[in-house]
Scaffold this motif. Structure first.
Motif, short mmCIF file in Angstrom:
data_model
loop_
_atom_site.label_atom_id
_atom_site.label_comp_id
_atom_site.label_asym_id
_atom_site.label_seq_id
_atom_site.Cartn_x
_atom_site.Cartn_y
_atom_site.Cartn_z
N PHE A 71 0.86 -1.19 0.00
CA PHE A 71 0.00 0.00 0.00
C PHE A 71 0.89 1.23 0.00
CE2 PHE A 71 -4.57 -0.85 0.79
CZ PHE A 71 -4.53 -2.22 0.68
N GLU A 72 0.60 2.16 -0.90
CA GLU A 72 1.43 3.36 -1.02
C GLU A 72 0.55 4.60 -1.17
OE1 GLU A 72 4.66 3.25 -0.76
OE2 GLU A 72 5.39 1.33 -1.53
N GLY A 73 1.17 5.74 -0.94
CA GLY A 73 0.48 7.02 -1.11
C GLY A 73 1.17 8.08 -0.28
N CYS A 74 0.72 9.31 -0.43
CA CYS A 74 1.31 10.41 0.34
C CYS A 74 0.92 10.27 1.80
CB CYS A 74 0.75 11.73 -0.19
SG CYS A 74 1.35 12.12 -1.83
N ASP A 75 1.67 10.96 2.67
CA ASP A 75 1.34 10.97 4.09
C ASP A 75 -0.10 11.49 4.25
OD1 ASP A 75 4.31 11.18 3.79
OD2 ASP A 75 4.22 11.02 5.97
N GLY A 76 -0.88 10.80 5.05
CA GLY A 76 -2.25 11.24 5.33
C GLY A 76 -3.25 10.92 4.24
N CYS A 77 -2.93 9.96 3.36
CA CYS A 77 -3.83 9.65 2.24
C CYS A 77 -4.99 8.73 2.64
CB CYS A 77 -3.05 9.02 1.08
SG CYS A 77 -2.40 7.37 1.46
N ASP A 130 8.52 1.26 -3.43
CA ASP A 130 8.01 2.41 -4.19
C ASP A 130 8.07 3.69 -3.36
OD1 ASP A 130 6.43 1.17 -6.79
OD2 ASP A 130 6.54 -0.16 -5.06
N SER A 131 7.98 3.57 -2.03
CA SER A 131 8.12 4.77 -1.19
C SER A 131 9.54 5.30 -1.31
CB SER A 131 7.80 4.45 0.28
OG SER A 131 6.42 4.48 0.50
N SER A 132 10.54 4.41 -1.41
CA SER A 132 11.91 4.89 -1.59
C SER A 132 12.06 5.60 -2.93
CB SER A 132 12.91 3.73 -1.50
OG SER A 132 13.16 3.40 -0.16
N LEU A 133 11.36 5.08 -3.95
CA LEU A 133 11.45 5.74 -5.26
C LEU A 133 10.76 7.11 -5.22
CD1 LEU A 133 10.91 2.58 -7.45
CD2 LEU A 133 12.97 3.98 -7.39
N ALA A 134 9.57 7.17 -4.60
CA ALA A 134 8.83 8.44 -4.55
C ALA A 134 9.51 9.46 -3.63
CB ALA A 134 7.39 8.19 -4.11
N TYR A 135 9.91 9.02 -2.43
CA TYR A 135 10.45 9.97 -1.44
C TYR A 135 11.94 10.27 -1.69
CZ TYR A 135 6.30 9.69 1.57
OH TYR A 135 5.02 9.76 2.06
N GLN A 136 12.75 9.21 -1.85
CA GLN A 136 14.19 9.44 -1.94
C GLN A 136 14.62 9.77 -3.38
OE1 GLN A 136 13.11 6.92 0.51
NE2 GLN A 136 13.35 8.73 1.78
N ALA A 137 14.14 8.98 -4.36
CA ALA A 137 14.59 9.21 -5.74
C ALA A 137 13.97 10.49 -6.30
CB ALA A 137 14.26 8.01 -6.61
N TYR A 138 12.63 10.61 -6.24
CA TYR A 138 11.96 11.77 -6.83
C TYR A 138 12.03 13.00 -5.92
CZ TYR A 138 9.70 8.98 -10.50
OH TYR A 138 9.45 8.19 -11.59
N ALA A 139 11.51 12.88 -4.69
CA ALA A 139 11.35 14.08 -3.85
C ALA A 139 12.68 14.60 -3.32
CB ALA A 139 10.37 13.80 -2.72
N ARG A 140 13.55 13.72 -2.85
CA ARG A 140 14.87 14.18 -2.39
C ARG A 140 15.79 14.47 -3.57
NH1 ARG A 140 13.68 15.51 2.63
NH2 ARG A 140 13.64 13.83 4.17
N GLY A 141 15.48 13.90 -4.72
CA GLY A 141 16.27 14.17 -5.92
C GLY A 141 17.50 13.28 -6.07
N GLY A 152 5.95 11.50 -7.90
CA GLY A 152 6.69 10.24 -7.98
C GLY A 152 5.74 9.04 -8.06
N PHE A 153 4.80 8.98 -7.13
CA PHE A 153 3.84 7.86 -7.15
C PHE A 153 3.00 7.88 -8.43
CE2 PHE A 153 4.05 7.79 -2.31
CZ PHE A 153 4.66 6.54 -2.27
N ASP A 154 2.61 9.09 -8.83
CA ASP A 154 1.80 9.22 -10.04
C ASP A 154 2.54 8.65 -11.25
OD1 ASP A 154 -0.53 10.30 -11.44
OD2 ASP A 154 0.92 11.69 -12.33
N SER A 155 3.82 8.98 -11.36
CA SER A 155 4.54 8.49 -12.55
C SER A 155 4.84 6.99 -12.44
CB SER A 155 5.79 9.32 -12.84
OG SER A 155 6.78 9.03 -11.93
N LEU A 156 5.06 6.49 -11.21
CA LEU A 156 5.26 5.04 -11.06
C LEU A 156 3.97 4.29 -11.45
CD1 LEU A 156 7.17 5.05 -7.65
CD2 LEU A 156 8.09 4.19 -9.81
#
Ligand code: TYD
Length: 207
Positions: A8-14, A99-110, A169-173
């Motif tokens: 299960f994935e999504g933004c914080d508070g989803c 996928d959280s690592s991809l969304a948070y670390q790869a995409y959001a942290r850059g 990030g999640f949207d593109s994954l």
């Protein structure tokens, strides 16, 4: 036969936690053998890593250190809990995963996908989820619902711009992996979201 891994994935508070509780009650009712777990965490060592990662006092942690700690917690968690349960043929439900690592670390942290995928190669090669439920709610909508960030949570302090990148990030994954991803409209009522989740998991032979 090896069990299935559902994440299960999504933004914080989803609204992920509510859905996980509903799924837990549903599986118990149906008598389905399953294991619930979460990342980072799900075992003694990985819970200790979780405490370091989420502790608001560790603000000076570098992005690289953060990504490596998530990957380290994941490898230990796979070894301790996920792999044994899958080998026993159980259904494993995991609250967040690679996928959280991809969304948070790869995409959001850059940090970029190449780096994050390479340090998660163990998880990616052997234990890709059979299905990933993405509760689609933008951070603006989630923040409104939650009425502000938790001041003790290091990641929630990161601000709206960061969380918007997480969402992207999640949207593109979800767009890249349409077979694995189940995108559910998070603006619906919990009951409506849950109905969509169960229907999609059945269609993918996960339930
Ligand atoms: P948690 O309080 O469990 O948040 P949630 O209920 O939203 O899942 O904290 C987990 C936090 O860790 C969350 O902000 C997402 C983040 N995270 C990463 O940045 N990378 C990862 O690989 C994982 C698994 C989580």
């Amino acid at each position: 036969m090896r069990g299935k891994l559902i994440t299960f994935e999504g933004c914080d508070g989803c609204g992920k936690s509510t859905q996980l509780k509903m799924l837990s009650a549903y599986l118990q009712e149906q008598g389905v053998q399953h294991v619930f777990t979460r990342e980072p965490g799900g075992g003694k060592i990985s819970e200790a890593i979780r405490e370091i990662l989420l502790n608001g006092k560790n603000a000076e942690m570098t992005d690289e250190c953060e990504a490596l700690l998530y990957a380290a917690a994941r490898v230990q968690h796979l070894h301790d809990k996920v792999e044994p349960a899958l080998q026993e043929g159980k259904l494993v439900i995991c609250d967040r995963y690679v996928d959280s690592s991809l969304a948070y670390q790869a995409y959001a942290r850059g940090l970029g996908e190449t780096f994050v995928e390479s340090i998660n190669a163990f998880a990616l090669q052997n234990y890709l989820p059979d299905a990933t439920v993405f509760i689609d709610l933008t951070p603006e909508e989630a923040f409104l619902r939650k009425k502000g960030a938790d001041e003790n949570d290091r990641l929630e302090q990161a601000g709206l711009a960061f969380h918007k990148r997480v969402y992207e990030g999640f949207d593109s994954l979800a767009k890249r992996y349409p077979k694995r991803y189940i995108r559910v409209d998070g603006k619906q009522t919990p009951a409506e979201i849950f109905a969509d989740v169960v229907k999609a998991l059945k269609e993918r032979n996960c339930l």
